[in-house]
Design an enzyme around this catalytic site. Sequence first.
Site, PDB file in Angstrom:
ATOM      1  N   GLY A 107      54.029  69.502  46.046  1.00 23.68           N
ATOM      2  CA  GLY A 107      52.948  68.560  45.811  1.00 23.68           C
ATOM      3  C   GLY A 107      51.846  68.686  46.857  1.00 23.68           C
ATOM      4  O   GLY A 107      50.667  68.453  46.573  1.00 23.68           O
ATOM      5  N   HIS A 130      60.231  69.802  41.482  1.00 22.49           N
ATOM      6  CA  HIS A 130      61.406  69.701  42.364  1.00 22.49           C
ATOM      7  C   HIS A 130      61.746  68.259  42.751  1.00 22.49           C
ATOM      8  O   HIS A 130      62.653  68.027  43.541  1.00 22.49           O
ATOM      9  CB  HIS A 130      61.312  70.619  43.597  1.00 22.49           C
ATOM     10  CG  HIS A 130      60.209  70.318  44.575  1.00 22.49           C
ATOM     11  ND1 HIS A 130      59.588  71.303  45.299  1.00 22.49           N
ATOM     12  CD2 HIS A 130      59.629  69.175  44.963  1.00 22.49           C
ATOM     13  CE1 HIS A 130      58.681  70.765  46.097  1.00 22.49           C
ATOM     14  NE2 HIS A 130      58.689  69.476  45.910  1.00 22.49           N
ATOM     15  N   TYR A 190      31.428  87.736  36.036  1.00 17.26           N
ATOM     16  CA  TYR A 190      31.410  88.368  34.724  1.00 17.26           C
ATOM     17  C   TYR A 190      32.815  88.620  34.208  1.00 17.26           C
ATOM     18  O   TYR A 190      33.078  88.586  33.025  1.00 17.26           O
ATOM     19  CB  TYR A 190      30.593  89.667  34.742  1.00 17.26           C
ATOM     20  CG  TYR A 190      31.223  90.789  35.539  1.00 17.26           C
ATOM     21  CD1 TYR A 190      30.913  90.941  36.888  1.00 17.26           C
ATOM     22  CD2 TYR A 190      32.116  91.658  34.953  1.00 17.26           C
ATOM     23  CE1 TYR A 190      31.506  91.946  37.632  1.00 17.26           C
ATOM     24  CE2 TYR A 190      32.710  92.664  35.694  1.00 17.26           C
ATOM     25  CZ  TYR A 190      32.404  92.812  37.031  1.00 17.26           C
ATOM     26  OH  TYR A 190      32.991  93.794  37.765  1.00 17.26           O
ATOM     27  N   SER A 232      51.490  85.751  47.572  1.00 16.26           N
ATOM     28  CA  SER A 232      52.781  86.114  46.978  1.00 16.26           C
ATOM     29  C   SER A 232      53.637  84.871  46.778  1.00 16.26           C
ATOM     30  O   SER A 232      53.714  84.003  47.653  1.00 16.26           O
ATOM     31  CB  SER A 232      53.519  87.085  47.901  1.00 16.26           C
ATOM     32  OG  SER A 232      52.854  88.326  47.897  1.00 16.26           O
TER      33      SER A 232
HETATM   34  C1  LIG Z   1      56.469  64.361  47.661  1.00 16.01           C
HETATM   35  C2  LIG Z   1      55.066  63.949  47.523  1.00 16.01           C
HETATM   36  C3  LIG Z   1      54.013  64.788  47.899  1.00 16.01           C
HETATM   37  C4  LIG Z   1      54.232  66.107  48.576  1.00 16.01           C
HETATM   38  O1  LIG Z   1      54.978  66.957  47.819  1.00 16.01           O
HETATM   39  P1  LIG Z   1      55.801  68.177  48.471  1.00 16.01           P
HETATM   40  O2  LIG Z   1      56.414  68.739  47.244  1.00 16.01           O
HETATM   41  O3  LIG Z   1      56.783  67.597  49.427  1.00 16.01           O
HETATM   42  O4  LIG Z   1      54.831  69.088  49.106  1.00 16.01           O
HETATM   43  C5  LIG Z   1      52.734  64.353  47.667  1.00 16.01           C
HETATM   44  N1  LIG Z   1      52.495  63.162  47.113  1.00 16.01           N
HETATM   45  C6  LIG Z   1      53.479  62.314  46.750  1.00 16.01           C
HETATM   46  C7  LIG Z   1      53.145  60.999  46.136  1.00 16.01           C
HETATM   47  C8  LIG Z   1      54.806  62.679  46.945  1.00 16.01           C
HETATM   48  O5  LIG Z   1      55.798  61.840  46.599  1.00 16.01           O
END
Ligand SMILES: *Cc1c(COP(=O)(O)O)cnc(C)c1O
Length: 663
Positions: free
Chosen positions: A197, A436, A465, A485
């Site tokens: 996230g 995850h 382009y 990567s």
């Molecule tokens: C867990 C979380 C993130 C960050 O996600 P990661 O997968 O740990 O990098 C961002 N925002 C919210 C609201 C989250 O619960």
Amino acid sequence: MNGVRLDPFPPVHRQGSQMATMRENEASAEAPATPETPGPDSLSPSGAVDPKALFLGPKAENQPFFMEMLDYMMDDHSKWREYFHPDDPPAVTEADRALPAFQETLLRTRQTLVELAGLLQVHPVPWFSPRYLGHMNADTLMAANLAYLLAMIYNPNNVAYEGSPATTDLELEVGRELGVMLGYDSQSVWGHITSGGTVANYEALWIARNLRSAALAAAAVIPAAVAGKSPRALLGLPPAALLDLLDKARAAGATDALRAASARGRGLLATGQELGVVIVPRTKHYSWVKAMDILGLGQDNLVEVEVGADFRMDIKALRAALADLDAAGRPVLMVVAVVGSTEEGAVDPVHQIAALRKEREAAGLSSFFLHVDAAFGGYARCAFLAPGGRFMEPEELPPRLAASATGDLGTAWPSPMVYAAYRAIPEADSVTIDPHKLGYIPYAAGAFVLKDRRGLDLVSYFASYVFDKADDNPRLLGSYILEGSKAGAAAAAIWAAHRVVPLDAGGYGRLIGASIEGAGRFHAALSSAPAFVVGGKRYRTVTLTQPDLNMVDFLFHEEGQTDLSAMNALNAKLYEGCSSKGGPLYAGEFITSKTSLTHEEYGDAPLPFIRSLGLPESEWRRVGSVFVLRSSVLTPNLAGSQAFAAYWDGFLGAMARALAKAA
Ligand SMILES: *Cc1c(COP(=O)(O)O)cnc(C)c1O
């Protein structure tokens, strides 16, 4: 094992597997068939799932099936190697194998793996167990784990199509599936997999930043298109209008010039204008603070809006913050709504924020990019979707949750507010969603979803382009994502999970629904539990707030205790007794996580809770922090009154013992 042996070659895979295709080609000499993929409008195929068949299980109950598939996978892969130019001689011969160094090398490999197996069990986190109510992780789907392992042996790299002909397509397919699940138009949405996230949030802000900067640059590059608009007015255009400007630049053959004149070429000061502040709720994930730093926007330009006692963004406070910024002549670059806050699982009123934006646009006030950070809560939108993806009316929602709402849970899920917020997600310009977390996929698997794929041009490193023409180019992922990567295996894992667990109420909705039901039961039981009597003192369990999702924050309060530091100390001690840190393997009877809600981060949002415990406001002012136990209930194994009751009795006993030690 249990007798039933599934056909490991269902028809689609029989066509898709290279090994199987080779076998068939040998027989028929036909051209290889391409695997069927669902059309652009379809979600994954529907059918209810049984959560008990999805995971290895708290007692590794499904190990025979897992082993059967591992066997099949290794066999299929090995045969592929064998059949690749069968006339090539083997590189490892019997004579090689007989050498002492060869045997020693294998021995070293074995010893190392045995050592690693031991290390992994020194302080293992038993997240597969219903006793684990800690962080946002739980058992991961067998389908995802197996798909990851299978793809990993092929080691695809999704940075570029050449390194991953199969898994790049899977990544883009998964991105589109998530987009459709979030309510976006399948033709215009674009999504892809990130490491998590955090990176998805960076990508959202990267695009929003470049969009604003390009608008300002347009005044120099395509002046006719923005004639009569002040820089301030340009900054305040709705995101869709800004994207139209990019189209105009493209039509005028000025895309490269626009890039060069914007932040992308000359840097943040290119246009001499502040691009604007980013507004987040107090409950924001700290990745937003990092994002401001990394993208050069400056942490001081992150504006935090108050949350209520329910830990949802206070829409009145947002309105006031916007008015203050208007008065100060400061533009707003982005507003972030959180769907499932990291510490409380709270859902911000996305619908109200979207409505406020419309209201501002209608009144001629400046607009903003709306991002939904649904890293935690995103997958729960499946609970609202009928097969095919239609967002259901409240009365159509699955009876399971509705029924439990009138029974042991005490309150209904979803509340009308949560329902409206989820319904409104597609009004946002982009979304962060973490497979995850509530997708039950192994790390690393986050995702970024963009409503209007035209925005990709803002971060693309293709010549303009190239980008104009072929739909193929987005397969060169590395050219317009933050990472380089990256594991194609993650794409395979999510893709497989979506095949097995459909993205609707019967699939993920059922699984996540079971975990929300378990959380609801846990919350209700904590709220009404009888007092623990230890050493003549009485202790009660108190919950922080009615959770919007499957996250329960609570603490123990000694009746009559009005000293906040003493209460914090008690709960910190209790946490030590029920954390997965330290302690011998079998000692933790129950595992939770914890957090401190501080005045610095939360303002006075925790104050009503403190007062409800009978503590005076002066204690909150003096200590400025409240320690709570935090339980992310991701397991589906606490749904149902019997399953829960068995667990709850154990929990009460464990807590009584922990209190006797701590008090
Ligand atoms: C867990 C979380 C993130 C960050 O996600 P990661 O997968 O740990 O990098 C961002 N925002 C919210 C609201 C989250 O619960």
